[in-house]
Design a protein around this motif. Sequence first.
Motif, PDB file in Angstrom:
ATOM      1  N   UNK A  65      27.635   2.276  18.416  1.00 45.89           N
ATOM      2  CA  UNK A  65      27.507   3.601  19.262  1.00 45.89           C
ATOM      3  C   UNK A  65      26.535   4.220  19.260  1.00 45.89           C
ATOM      4  N   UNK A  66      25.614   4.269  18.035  1.00 46.03           N
ATOM      5  CA  UNK A  66      24.273   4.814  18.174  1.00 46.03           C
ATOM      6  C   UNK A  66      23.260   4.197  19.001  1.00 46.03           C
ATOM      7  N   UNK A  67      23.337   3.056  18.896  1.00 50.57           N
ATOM      8  CA  UNK A  67      22.422   2.278  19.875  1.00 50.57           C
ATOM      9  C   UNK A  67      22.669   2.465  21.092  1.00 50.57           C
ATOM     10  N   UNK A  68      24.038   2.412  21.580  1.00 50.10           N
ATOM     11  CA  UNK A  68      24.330   2.428  23.024  1.00 50.10           C
ATOM     12  C   UNK A  68      24.085   3.782  23.369  1.00 50.10           C
ATOM     13  N   UNK A  69      24.077   5.057  22.631  1.00 48.22           N
ATOM     14  CA  UNK A  69      23.931   6.325  23.009  1.00 48.22           C
ATOM     15  C   UNK A  69      22.332   6.454  23.151  1.00 48.22           C
ATOM     16  N   UNK A  70      21.555   5.965  22.318  1.00 46.68           N
ATOM     17  CA  UNK A  70      20.135   5.866  22.523  1.00 46.68           C
ATOM     18  C   UNK A  70      19.704   5.118  23.686  1.00 46.68           C
ATOM     19  N   UNK A  71      20.412   3.877  24.015  1.00 48.32           N
ATOM     20  CA  UNK A  71      19.930   3.057  25.052  1.00 48.32           C
ATOM     21  C   UNK A  71      20.341   4.029  26.473  1.00 48.32           C
ATOM     22  N   UNK A  72      21.595   4.742  26.497  1.00 46.56           N
ATOM     23  CA  UNK A  72      21.819   5.635  27.586  1.00 46.56           C
ATOM     24  C   UNK A  72      21.047   6.538  27.908  1.00 46.56           C
ATOM     25  N   UNK A  73      20.632   7.222  26.867  1.00 42.32           N
ATOM     26  CA  UNK A  73      19.625   8.280  26.737  1.00 42.32           C
ATOM     27  C   UNK A  73      18.250   8.018  27.604  1.00 42.32           C
ATOM     28  N   UNK A  74      17.851   6.857  27.244  1.00 42.24           N
ATOM     29  CA  UNK A  74      16.486   6.337  27.738  1.00 42.24           C
ATOM     30  C   UNK A  74      16.728   6.093  29.268  1.00 42.24           C
ATOM     31  N   UNK A  75      18.031   5.739  29.515  1.00 36.97           N
ATOM     32  CA  UNK A  75      18.213   5.160  30.822  1.00 36.97           C
ATOM     33  C   UNK A  75      18.677   6.508  31.772  1.00 36.97           C
ATOM     34  N   UNK A  76      18.623   8.039  31.242  1.00 32.88           N
ATOM     35  CA  UNK A  76      18.683   8.923  32.042  1.00 32.88           C
ATOM     36  C   UNK A  76      19.938   9.587  31.544  1.00 32.88           C
ATOM     37  N   UNK A  77      20.772   9.226  30.546  1.00 31.66           N
ATOM     38  CA  UNK A  77      21.996  10.124  30.214  1.00 31.66           C
ATOM     39  C   UNK A  77      21.766  11.186  29.298  1.00 31.66           C
ATOM     40  N   UNK A  78      22.728  11.747  28.721  1.00 36.77           N
ATOM     41  CA  UNK A  78      22.430  12.892  27.872  1.00 36.77           C
ATOM     42  C   UNK A  78      22.042  12.543  26.628  1.00 36.77           C
ATOM     43  N   UNK A  79      21.452  13.527  26.123  1.00 34.15           N
ATOM     44  CA  UNK A  79      20.715  13.528  24.748  1.00 34.15           C
ATOM     45  C   UNK A  79      21.572  13.363  23.532  1.00 34.15           C
ATOM     46  N   UNK A  80      21.697  12.284  22.869  1.00 32.57           N
ATOM     47  CA  UNK A  80      22.456  12.020  21.589  1.00 32.57           C
ATOM     48  C   UNK A  80      22.301  12.832  20.628  1.00 32.57           C
ATOM     49  N   UNK A  81      23.042  14.132  20.662  1.00 34.61           N
ATOM     50  CA  UNK A  81      23.012  14.885  19.523  1.00 34.61           C
ATOM     51  C   UNK A  81      23.556  14.529  18.188  1.00 34.61           C
ATOM     52  N   UNK A 153      11.156  -0.260  33.364  1.00 31.43           N
ATOM     53  CA  UNK A 153      11.364   0.677  34.399  1.00 31.43           C
ATOM     54  C   UNK A 153      11.613   2.089  33.535  1.00 31.43           C
ATOM     55  N   UNK A 154      12.245   1.743  32.403  1.00 34.08           N
ATOM     56  CA  UNK A 154      12.668   3.087  31.476  1.00 34.08           C
ATOM     57  C   UNK A 154      11.650   3.533  30.697  1.00 34.08           C
ATOM     58  N   UNK A 156       8.400   4.913  31.132  1.00 30.72           N
ATOM     59  CA  UNK A 156       7.910   5.950  31.203  1.00 30.72           C
ATOM     60  C   UNK A 156       8.597   7.248  30.432  1.00 30.72           C
ATOM     61  N   UNK A 157      10.316   7.177  30.916  1.00 33.25           N
ATOM     62  CA  UNK A 157      10.972   8.028  30.352  1.00 33.25           C
ATOM     63  C   UNK A 157      10.980   8.167  28.972  1.00 33.25           C
ATOM     64  N   UNK A 158      11.031   6.764  28.307  1.00 35.16           N
ATOM     65  CA  UNK A 158      10.845   6.557  26.940  1.00 35.16           C
ATOM     66  C   UNK A 158       9.742   7.211  26.192  1.00 35.16           C
ATOM     67  N   UNK A 159       8.716   7.103  26.980  1.00 37.18           N
ATOM     68  CA  UNK A 159       7.573   7.598  26.458  1.00 37.18           C
ATOM     69  C   UNK A 159       7.520   9.190  26.384  1.00 37.18           C
ATOM     70  N   UNK A 160       7.935   9.701  27.472  1.00 39.76           N
ATOM     71  CA  UNK A 160       8.013  11.050  27.541  1.00 39.76           C
ATOM     72  C   UNK A 160       9.124  11.755  26.700  1.00 39.76           C
ATOM     73  N   UNK A 161      10.231  11.018  26.189  1.00 38.97           N
ATOM     74  CA  UNK A 161      11.151  11.621  25.106  1.00 38.97           C
ATOM     75  C   UNK A 161      10.405  11.207  23.912  1.00 38.97           C
ATOM     76  N   UNK A 162       9.645  10.338  23.689  1.00 36.45           N
ATOM     77  CA  UNK A 162       9.179  10.260  22.214  1.00 36.45           C
ATOM     78  C   UNK A 162       8.048  11.211  22.035  1.00 36.45           C
ATOM     79  N   UNK A 163       7.411  11.794  22.979  1.00 37.07           N
ATOM     80  CA  UNK A 163       6.306  12.778  22.768  1.00 37.07           C
ATOM     81  C   UNK A 163       7.283  14.091  22.878  1.00 37.07           C
ATOM     82  N   UNK A 164       8.220  14.351  23.298  1.00 37.48           N
ATOM     83  CA  UNK A 164       9.068  15.462  23.318  1.00 37.48           C
ATOM     84  C   UNK A 164       9.458  15.731  21.957  1.00 37.48           C
TER      85      UNK A 164
END
Length: 177
Positions: A65-81, A153-154, A156-164
């Motif tokens: 579930x954690x892996x799936x939440x993180x994968x969806x987050x990188x693909x534009x989904x909600x932040x896995x709080x 294709x994900x 750039x978003x992963x890099x931006x999320x990582x920096x954030x």
Amino acid sequence: MHLREIDLGGWARAAAVALLCGFAAAVFASRFAIPVSTVVAVGIGAGVLVTVLVVVAWATIGGYATQRALREWVRGGPEPVAVPARRRVRWLAHFIDRTSWFAWLSAVLAVLFLAPAVSQLAGASDWQDVVLALFPGVLWAGIAVHVFAVERRHLPRARALYEEELRTATWQDVRLP
């Protein structure tokens, strides 16, 4: 991690990997003078072993579930709080690193494995030789296509999320164990 948290897609991926490895092990074992029951046992054993390894890999990052939440987050989904910041940072770093170099590695390996396989297809080899030669090349080509077509294709978003995450996380969140 509980096995019941793995959804149908996760079990399908694990089963596909198990079938591929089991098939490859069975074809490889059939090249030797081994009874059919042993070849089948080797194929089933390899499939079960790989499935266990996949589930253990999911467990090391906090479960499927954690892996799936993180994968969806990188693909534009909600932040896995529900996922701790430390785990998010490590997963993002791994995703960025893997996606950056793994695509090229898998493409090179696909070419290196497929080149001799094509020559065996042109020759008069038996089907087992052809399958054994094609299997790793097709597998690496499939991985390369997946990484280039889906995961990159994900990036750039992963890099931006990582920096954030690095800007907002505390030292305890990002330090290594």
